[in-house]
Design a protein around this motif. Structure first.
Motif, PDB file in Angstrom:
ATOM      1  N   GLN A  29       0.762  -1.264  -0.064  1.00  8.83           N
ATOM      2  CA  GLN A  29       0.169  -0.185   0.176  1.00  8.83           C
ATOM      3  C   GLN A  29       1.053   1.146   0.118  1.00  8.83           C
ATOM      4  O   GLN A  29       0.463   2.354  -0.738  1.00  8.83           O
ATOM      5  N   TYR A  33       0.812   4.093  -2.775  1.00  9.33           N
ATOM      6  CA  TYR A  33       0.627   5.526  -2.185  1.00  9.33           C
ATOM      7  C   TYR A  33       1.723   6.544  -2.657  1.00  9.33           C
ATOM      8  O   TYR A  33       1.380   7.517  -3.452  1.00  9.33           O
ATOM      9  N   GLY A  36       1.669   7.560  -6.229  1.00 13.66           N
ATOM     10  CA  GLY A  36       0.596   8.144  -6.735  1.00 13.66           C
ATOM     11  C   GLY A  36      -0.606   7.300  -7.131  1.00 13.66           C
ATOM     12  O   GLY A  36      -1.447   7.879  -8.109  1.00 13.66           O
ATOM     13  N   PRO A  38      -2.704   5.107  -5.189  1.00 15.02           N
ATOM     14  CA  PRO A  38      -3.319   4.566  -3.995  1.00 15.02           C
ATOM     15  C   PRO A  38      -4.713   3.996  -4.121  1.00 15.02           C
ATOM     16  O   PRO A  38      -4.991   2.963  -3.485  1.00 15.02           O
ATOM     17  N   LEU A  98      -3.415   6.169   7.932  1.00 20.09           N
ATOM     18  CA  LEU A  98      -3.136   6.702   6.465  1.00 20.09           C
ATOM     19  C   LEU A  98      -4.289   7.733   6.155  1.00 20.09           C
ATOM     20  O   LEU A  98      -4.007   8.906   5.872  1.00 20.09           O
ATOM     21  N   TYR A  99      -5.356   7.488   6.378  1.00 14.02           N
ATOM     22  CA  TYR A  99      -6.384   8.352   6.190  1.00 14.02           C
ATOM     23  C   TYR A  99      -6.994   9.397   7.010  1.00 14.02           C
ATOM     24  O   TYR A  99      -7.354  10.560   6.838  1.00 14.02           O
ATOM     25  N   ASP A 103      -2.623  11.644   5.435  1.00 15.82           N
ATOM     26  CA  ASP A 103      -3.059  12.292   4.505  1.00 15.82           C
ATOM     27  C   ASP A 103      -4.608  12.160   4.504  1.00 15.82           C
ATOM     28  O   ASP A 103      -5.374  11.596   4.001  1.00 15.82           O
ATOM     29  N   THR A 104      -4.890  13.245   5.239  1.00 15.11           N
ATOM     30  CA  THR A 104      -6.395  13.434   5.350  1.00 15.11           C
ATOM     31  C   THR A 104      -7.207  13.926   4.371  1.00 15.11           C
ATOM     32  O   THR A 104      -8.475  13.869   4.172  1.00 15.11           O
ATOM     33  N   LEU A 106      -6.910  12.502   1.561  1.00 17.86           N
ATOM     34  CA  LEU A 106      -7.022  11.144   0.589  1.00 17.86           C
ATOM     35  C   LEU A 106      -8.426  10.626   0.642  1.00 17.86           C
ATOM     36  O   LEU A 106      -8.656  10.119  -0.564  1.00 17.86           O
ATOM     37  N   LYS A 109      -9.965  12.451  -2.379  1.00 18.05           N
ATOM     38  CA  LYS A 109      -9.611  11.685  -3.598  1.00 18.05           C
ATOM     39  C   LYS A 109     -10.298  10.554  -3.786  1.00 18.05           C
ATOM     40  O   LYS A 109     -10.606  10.147  -4.979  1.00 18.05           O
ATOM     41  N   LEU A 110     -10.705   9.701  -2.649  1.00 22.07           N
ATOM     42  CA  LEU A 110     -11.341   8.399  -2.769  1.00 22.07           C
ATOM     43  C   LEU A 110     -12.664   8.606  -3.346  1.00 22.07           C
ATOM     44  O   LEU A 110     -13.436   7.974  -4.281  1.00 22.07           O
ATOM     45  N   TYR A 113     -12.596   9.407  -6.815  1.00 26.40           N
ATOM     46  CA  TYR A 113     -12.497   8.389  -7.758  1.00 26.40           C
ATOM     47  C   TYR A 113     -13.372   7.290  -8.004  1.00 26.40           C
ATOM     48  O   TYR A 113     -13.536   6.903  -9.054  1.00 26.40           O
TER      49      TYR A 113
END
Length: 185
Positions: A29, A33, A36, A38, A98-99, A103-104, A106, A109-110, A113
């Protein structure tokens, strides 16, 4: 006494093999990540391949370590499932960290996506909007971490059902325990 030692042996082996497997999942992971990607589908395929291979490797090592004691199907199934459970706890905790802290942004971005993926599959914007409103309530770092534990443990159980068939080994002396007890009396 013998069964107690075997269950401790399965548990401790599952913990150590699960630790290595969890670290491998986290490393995968991290690599995706950092590069770029993830949310890459390739990353999820690699995670499942690592899970399958890690469980198989753990079963092989455990079977070889136990030698003449063998490894019945139930023990193989338990070992693989427990190993995936311990690995998934590490991985789920990493996903949460991580979340939540690393990287708050991220999670946003999810969302983007996921929304693009639904639109690419031909869903209308209204349908996607409805789904995303529900998803935003469920996509929190804590829920994502816990869902990783459940998902990877479930897949680990399924993989263990399959792999247990190939790694089971009957004991060389099936009545060795009974003979030992009679000799002691």
């Amino acid at each position: 006494m013998i069964m107690e030692n075997q269950s401790k042996s399965v548990f401790s082996s599952a913990m150590s093999y699960g630790l290595y497997l969890g670290l491998a999942l986290i490393l995968t992971q991290v690599i995706f990540y950092v590069t770029g990607n993830p949310f890459s589908k390739v990353a999820s395929y690699i995670v499942y391949a690592l899970l399958f291979g890690g469980i198989g490797w753990g079963m092989y090592l455990f079977r070889e370590k136990n030698g003449t004691d063998g490894m019945p199907y139930g023990r193989a199934l338990g070992l693989g499932t427990a190993q995936s459970f311990f690995a998934s706890i590490l991985f789920g905790f990493f996903i949460f960290i991580l979340y939540k802290f690393i990287d708050t942004g991220l999670i946003d971005k999810l969302y983007i996506y996921t929304e693009q993926t639904y639109l690419e599959h031909g869903m209308s914007e209204d349908q996607v909007e409805t789904i995303m409103q529900m998803a935003k309530k469920m996509m929190t770092p804590a829920i994502m971490g816990v869902s990783q534990v459940f998902t990877l443990t479930l897949f680990g159980f399924i993989f263990s059902l399959i792999l247990g068939i190939f790694f089971k080994r009957n004991p060389e002396e099936p009545f060795g325990e009974v003979v030992d007890e009679e000799e002691q009396n």
